[in-house]
Motif scaffolding. Structure first.
Motif, PDB file in Angstrom:
ATOM      1  N   LYS A 218       2.109  10.257 -51.347  1.00  0.00           N
ATOM      2  CA  LYS A 218       1.641   8.989 -51.683  1.00  0.00           C
ATOM      3  C   LYS A 218       2.521   8.123 -51.003  1.00  0.00           C
ATOM      4  CE  LYS A 218       0.685   9.886 -56.385  1.00  0.00           C
ATOM      5  NZ  LYS A 218       1.152   9.602 -57.998  1.00  0.00           N
ATOM      6  N   GLY A 219       1.937   6.714 -50.485  1.00  0.00           N
ATOM      7  CA  GLY A 219       3.022   5.883 -49.667  1.00  0.00           C
ATOM      8  C   GLY A 219       2.417   4.392 -49.955  1.00  0.00           C
ATOM      9  N   MET A 220       3.413   3.713 -49.750  1.00  0.00           N
ATOM     10  CA  MET A 220       3.161   2.259 -49.958  1.00  0.00           C
ATOM     11  C   MET A 220       3.816   1.247 -48.780  1.00  0.00           C
ATOM     12  SD  MET A 220       3.825  -0.298 -53.364  1.00  0.00           S
ATOM     13  CE  MET A 220       5.642  -0.336 -53.167  1.00  0.00           C
ATOM     14  N   VAL A 221       3.309   0.355 -48.244  1.00  0.00           N
ATOM     15  CA  VAL A 221       3.798  -0.415 -46.935  1.00  0.00           C
ATOM     16  C   VAL A 221       3.550  -1.748 -47.539  1.00  0.00           C
ATOM     17  CG1 VAL A 221       3.531  -1.063 -44.801  1.00  0.00           C
ATOM     18  CG2 VAL A 221       3.237   1.166 -45.478  1.00  0.00           C
ATOM     19  N   ARG A 222       4.799  -2.640 -47.552  1.00  0.00           N
ATOM     20  CA  ARG A 222       4.669  -4.070 -47.823  1.00  0.00           C
ATOM     21  C   ARG A 222       5.114  -5.079 -46.482  1.00  0.00           C
ATOM     22  NH1 ARG A 222       8.900  -7.759 -49.057  1.00  0.00           N
ATOM     23  NH2 ARG A 222       8.049  -9.638 -50.515  1.00  0.00           N
ATOM     24  N   THR A 223       4.095  -5.663 -46.101  1.00  0.00           N
ATOM     25  CA  THR A 223       4.508  -6.672 -44.994  1.00  0.00           C
ATOM     26  C   THR A 223       4.478  -8.200 -45.409  1.00  0.00           C
ATOM     27  OG1 THR A 223       3.621  -4.989 -43.570  1.00  0.00           O
ATOM     28  CG2 THR A 223       3.546  -7.178 -42.674  1.00  0.00           C
ATOM     29  N   LEU A 224       5.521  -9.011 -44.991  1.00  0.00           N
ATOM     30  CA  LEU A 224       5.570 -10.281 -45.522  1.00  0.00           C
ATOM     31  C   LEU A 224       6.018 -10.966 -44.074  1.00  0.00           C
ATOM     32  CD1 LEU A 224       5.089 -12.696 -47.554  1.00  0.00           C
ATOM     33  CD2 LEU A 224       7.682 -12.163 -48.193  1.00  0.00           C
ATOM     34  N   ALA A 225       5.521 -12.221 -43.796  1.00  0.00           N
ATOM     35  CA  ALA A 225       5.721 -13.077 -42.639  1.00  0.00           C
ATOM     36  C   ALA A 225       5.524 -14.403 -43.141  1.00  0.00           C
ATOM     37  CB  ALA A 225       5.075 -12.640 -41.220  1.00  0.00           C
ATOM     38  N   GLU A 226       6.418 -15.253 -42.926  1.00  0.00           N
ATOM     39  CA  GLU A 226       6.525 -16.901 -43.250  1.00  0.00           C
ATOM     40  C   GLU A 226       6.901 -17.579 -42.008  1.00  0.00           C
ATOM     41  OE1 GLU A 226       8.305 -17.719 -46.630  1.00  0.00           O
ATOM     42  OE2 GLU A 226       7.447 -16.367 -47.792  1.00  0.00           O
ATOM     43  N   PRO A 227       6.010 -17.965 -41.050  1.00  0.00           N
ATOM     44  CA  PRO A 227       6.287 -18.701 -39.846  1.00  0.00           C
ATOM     45  C   PRO A 227       6.098 -20.042 -40.461  1.00  0.00           C
ATOM     46  CG  PRO A 227       4.016 -17.865 -39.560  1.00  0.00           C
ATOM     47  CD  PRO A 227       4.562 -16.910 -40.745  1.00  0.00           C
ATOM     48  N   ASN A 228       7.122 -20.922 -39.675  1.00  0.00           N
ATOM     49  CA  ASN A 228       6.894 -22.473 -39.936  1.00  0.00           C
ATOM     50  C   ASN A 228       6.762 -23.042 -38.571  1.00  0.00           C
ATOM     51  OD1 ASN A 228       7.192 -21.873 -42.784  1.00  0.00           O
ATOM     52  ND2 ASN A 228       9.318 -22.385 -42.808  1.00  0.00           N
ATOM     53  N   LEU A 229       6.108 -24.139 -38.449  1.00  0.00           N
ATOM     54  CA  LEU A 229       5.915 -24.995 -37.145  1.00  0.00           C
ATOM     55  C   LEU A 229       5.535 -26.217 -37.510  1.00  0.00           C
ATOM     56  CD1 LEU A 229       6.162 -24.277 -34.360  1.00  0.00           C
ATOM     57  CD2 LEU A 229       3.721 -24.035 -34.136  1.00  0.00           C
ATOM     58  N   THR A 230       6.024 -27.286 -36.553  1.00  0.00           N
ATOM     59  CA  THR A 230       5.972 -28.689 -36.898  1.00  0.00           C
ATOM     60  C   THR A 230       5.429 -29.129 -35.576  1.00  0.00           C
ATOM     61  OG1 THR A 230       7.857 -29.059 -38.402  1.00  0.00           O
ATOM     62  CG2 THR A 230       6.952 -30.861 -37.274  1.00  0.00           C
ATOM     63  N   ALA A 231       4.356 -30.083 -35.928  1.00  0.00           N
ATOM     64  CA  ALA A 231       3.727 -30.806 -34.709  1.00  0.00           C
ATOM     65  C   ALA A 231       3.369 -32.232 -35.053  1.00  0.00           C
ATOM     66  CB  ALA A 231       2.559 -29.922 -34.142  1.00  0.00           C
ATOM     67  N   ILE A 232       3.199 -32.877 -34.034  1.00  0.00           N
ATOM     68  CA  ILE A 232       2.774 -34.590 -34.205  1.00  0.00           C
ATOM     69  C   ILE A 232       1.414 -34.594 -34.319  1.00  0.00           C
ATOM     70  CG2 ILE A 232       2.270 -34.912 -31.973  1.00  0.00           C
ATOM     71  CD1 ILE A 232       3.499 -37.803 -32.498  1.00  0.00           C
ATOM     72  N   SER A 233       0.747 -35.423 -35.270  1.00  0.00           N
ATOM     73  CA  SER A 233      -0.665 -35.685 -35.522  1.00  0.00           C
ATOM     74  C   SER A 233      -1.497 -35.403 -34.091  1.00  0.00           C
ATOM     75  CB  SER A 233      -0.981 -36.908 -36.426  1.00  0.00           C
ATOM     76  OG  SER A 233      -2.424 -36.826 -36.608  1.00  0.00           O
ATOM     77  N   GLY A 234      -2.653 -34.664 -34.044  1.00  0.00           N
ATOM     78  CA  GLY A 234      -3.367 -34.797 -33.088  1.00  0.00           C
ATOM     79  C   GLY A 234      -3.043 -33.745 -31.760  1.00  0.00           C
ATOM     80  N   LYS A 235      -1.649 -33.224 -31.882  1.00  0.00           N
ATOM     81  CA  LYS A 235      -1.274 -32.498 -30.894  1.00  0.00           C
ATOM     82  C   LYS A 235      -1.061 -30.950 -31.258  1.00  0.00           C
ATOM     83  CE  LYS A 235      -0.631 -35.871 -28.295  1.00  0.00           C
ATOM     84  NZ  LYS A 235      -1.326 -35.843 -26.888  1.00  0.00           N
ATOM     85  N   GLU A 236      -1.346 -30.033 -30.531  1.00  0.00           N
ATOM     86  CA  GLU A 236      -1.378 -28.713 -30.733  1.00  0.00           C
ATOM     87  C   GLU A 236       0.049 -27.901 -30.517  1.00  0.00           C
ATOM     88  OE1 GLU A 236      -3.805 -24.202 -29.595  1.00  0.00           O
ATOM     89  OE2 GLU A 236      -3.487 -26.156 -28.213  1.00  0.00           O
ATOM     90  N   ALA A 237       0.332 -27.041 -31.493  1.00  0.00           N
ATOM     91  CA  ALA A 237       1.945 -26.349 -31.484  1.00  0.00           C
ATOM     92  C   ALA A 237       1.232 -24.895 -31.530  1.00  0.00           C
ATOM     93  CB  ALA A 237       2.620 -26.868 -32.683  1.00  0.00           C
ATOM     94  N   THR A 238       2.260 -24.216 -30.873  1.00  0.00           N
ATOM     95  CA  THR A 238       1.971 -22.582 -30.794  1.00  0.00           C
ATOM     96  C   THR A 238       3.322 -22.000 -31.272  1.00  0.00           C
ATOM     97  OG1 THR A 238       2.445 -22.412 -28.461  1.00  0.00           O
ATOM     98  CG2 THR A 238       0.078 -22.803 -29.311  1.00  0.00           C
ATOM     99  N   PHE A 239       3.312 -20.728 -31.840  1.00  0.00           N
ATOM    100  CA  PHE A 239       4.402 -19.946 -32.205  1.00  0.00           C
ATOM    101  C   PHE A 239       3.998 -18.519 -32.221  1.00  0.00           C
ATOM    102  CE2 PHE A 239       6.585 -17.749 -35.550  1.00  0.00           C
ATOM    103  CZ  PHE A 239       7.921 -17.998 -35.395  1.00  0.00           C
TER     104      PHE A 239
END
Length: 477
Positions: free
Chosen positions: A264-285
């Motif tokens: 038996k096995g169990m794997v837990r994955t959790l990621a919480e990226p946060n990113l800020t951008a101005i309205s109408g502009k694209e942001a990447t992370f």
């Protein structure tokens, strides 16, 4: 008495009507007196004006008929219509060919109609409208980018390609997007197999369910014949759940191996990226890395391209009216999967396991929505046996093996936007603010690799200097 009242009312009405007619005439007529106009003509697009001259003219001409069109009503009256935005000149000549006057005609967009449409479509917006040359100038503060776009689109109808935008959008226009990836994987596998080895005095006979292995560090059944090879049964895997026994009768030796495995096995994955951008502009992370991938360049050579992996996110926020946030989101979580790799011309190329979501949603500040969810359930079972013998009730179990496995995975992607504004740098807390480097005494005598600050206090910042109790921030111990 009634007759007198009616007469007075009628005279008042005639007086009012004459006054109104005089006002309208004064507004829609331009007089030419003593060879000069009282003012230049400013005309709205698709509107008309009547010009009167105190001297009879015999000929007139318009420098650019595409801007204004004229129609002669009498030898002293002209009807002028604005056809397109721009400037032109109207020339009047007498019967003797003498120049009477030149009239400057300026046709501009119809701001009266444009302002009416703005009030009908955007009644809550305070927009100032002006003319500049042949175009329209818009200024003011808008409540959202959607209203601004609507105002500009409407202005283009009245002055195509000649709209100057001096408007700005009020309120917070920077969006921080918080994305949470939560994945849980569970797996269960069971295996039951048996093997039988039989050896006689004169020759070796081996029978079983086919669960044999060659080489490797595998357990062998101790009850084997003297030469150590004939009749020996080896384990099909490194499982600990096995039992073997053997017996002999005269010149016949029988070895039996039973194997049972459950994992038996169990794997837990959790990621919480946060990113800020101005309205109408694209942001990447991207939080991860890049793997070199060999790629043929078409001329027999090999070039290297880098394939990113890890937690990636790109989004374009647009703040609409009433605090609604439009989000175009592309998120992914990828890992290197060696089982999905391949080998080409002796070059190993790794594979990737990727979970990706791409969508467009709308919500308000602080609201959350699950943009993706996946429940995957894989089931596998197999049975192998010695033909005919494995079908015998009860006894056939010794000549049969069964495998069973099941894996389940569940993935949820939740996004939460927030309208944010910049703050003073000293009010932001960092994970390093609560830990300081150890001294030599702490490291060598006490074995401490890091020393927490007293009561979590630090010297800088109004927020980081507060004494919080319990776990807080991004580093939770």
């Amino acid at each position: 008495m009634k007759l007198r009242t009616l007469v007075v009312a009628g005279l008042f009405g005639l007086t009012t009507g004459a006054f109104v007619a005089t006002e309208v005439t004064a507004q829609t007529k331009l007089r030419v007196m003593r060879g000069a106009t009282s003012s230049n003509i400013k005309l709205a697009l698709n509107r008309a004006i009547v010009m009167e001259s105190d001297e009879s003219f015999a000929e007139l001409s318009v420098a650019n008929p595409g801007v204004a069109d004229v129609a002669v009503l009498t030898d002293r009256t002209i009807y002028i219509i604005g056809k397109a935005t721009g400037r032109t000149t109207l020339t009047l000549l007498s019967a003797e060919g003498r120049l009477i006057t030149n009239v400057e005609i300026q046709v501009s967009p119809d701001l009266a109609e444009f302002k009416e449409r703005l009030r009908e479509i955007l009644p809550k917006e305070k927009i100032e409208v002006r003319t500049a040359g042949q175009g329209i100038v818009l200024s003011g503060t808008m409540t959202g980018i959607q209203s601004l776009s609507q105002a500009l689109e409407l202005a283009e109808r009245y002055a195509p390609g000649a709209v100057t935008n001096l408007m700005n959008v009020g309120g917070a226009q920077q969006v921080m997007l918080k994305v949470r990836f939560a994945e849980m994987s569970r797996s269960v596998s069971k295996n039951l197999s048996s093997s039988v080895g039989i050896i006689g005095v004169s020759e070796n006979v081996a029978a079983g369910s086919g669960q044999y292995a060659t080489g490797g560090n595998l357990a062998t059944l101790s009850n084997s014949v003297a030469n150590g090879t004939s009749g020996t049964i080896t384990s099909s895997n490194n499982a600990n759940g096995r039992i073997g026994f053997g017996f002999s009768a005269g010149g016949l030796a029988v070895n039996v191996l039973l194997e049972a495995l459950e994992s038996k096995g169990m794997v837990r994955t959790l990621a919480e990226p946060n990113l800020t951008a101005i309205s109408g502009k694209e942001a990447t992370f991207l939080a991860g890395g890049e793997v070199p991938i060999p790629v043929s360049d078409g001329d027999g050579g090999i070039t290297v391209e880098y394939r990113p992996f890890g937690v990636g996110m790109s989004f374009t926020p647009t703040v609409l009216n009433d605090g609604i946030i439009n989000l175009a989101i592309n998120t992914s979580v990828s890992n290197i999967d060696s089982s999905a790799g391949t080998t080409t011309n002796g070059i190993s190329v790794p594979g990737f396991s990727t979970r990706r979501a791409e969508t467009v949603v709308e919500m308000r500040d602080g609201q959350s929505i699950a943009i993706a969810g996946l429940l995957q359930d894989n089931f596998f079972d197999a049975a192998s046996q010695v033909p005919w013998i494995g079908d015998i009730p009860i006894l056939g179990t010794l000549f049969r093996s069964s495998d069973y496995s099941r894996s389940q995975s569940e993935l949820v992607v939740i996004v939460t936007p927030h309208l944010v504004t910049p703050v003073d740098g000293s009010t932001l807390a960092l994970p390093t603010d609560r830990v300081k480097l150890p001294s030599e005494a702490d490291l060598f005598l006490n074995g401490k690799t890091a020393v927490p600050t007293k009561s979590g206090r630090v010297s800088n910042g109004s927020v980081t200097s507060q004494d919080f109790s319990g776990s807080y921030g991004y580093v939770v111990e």
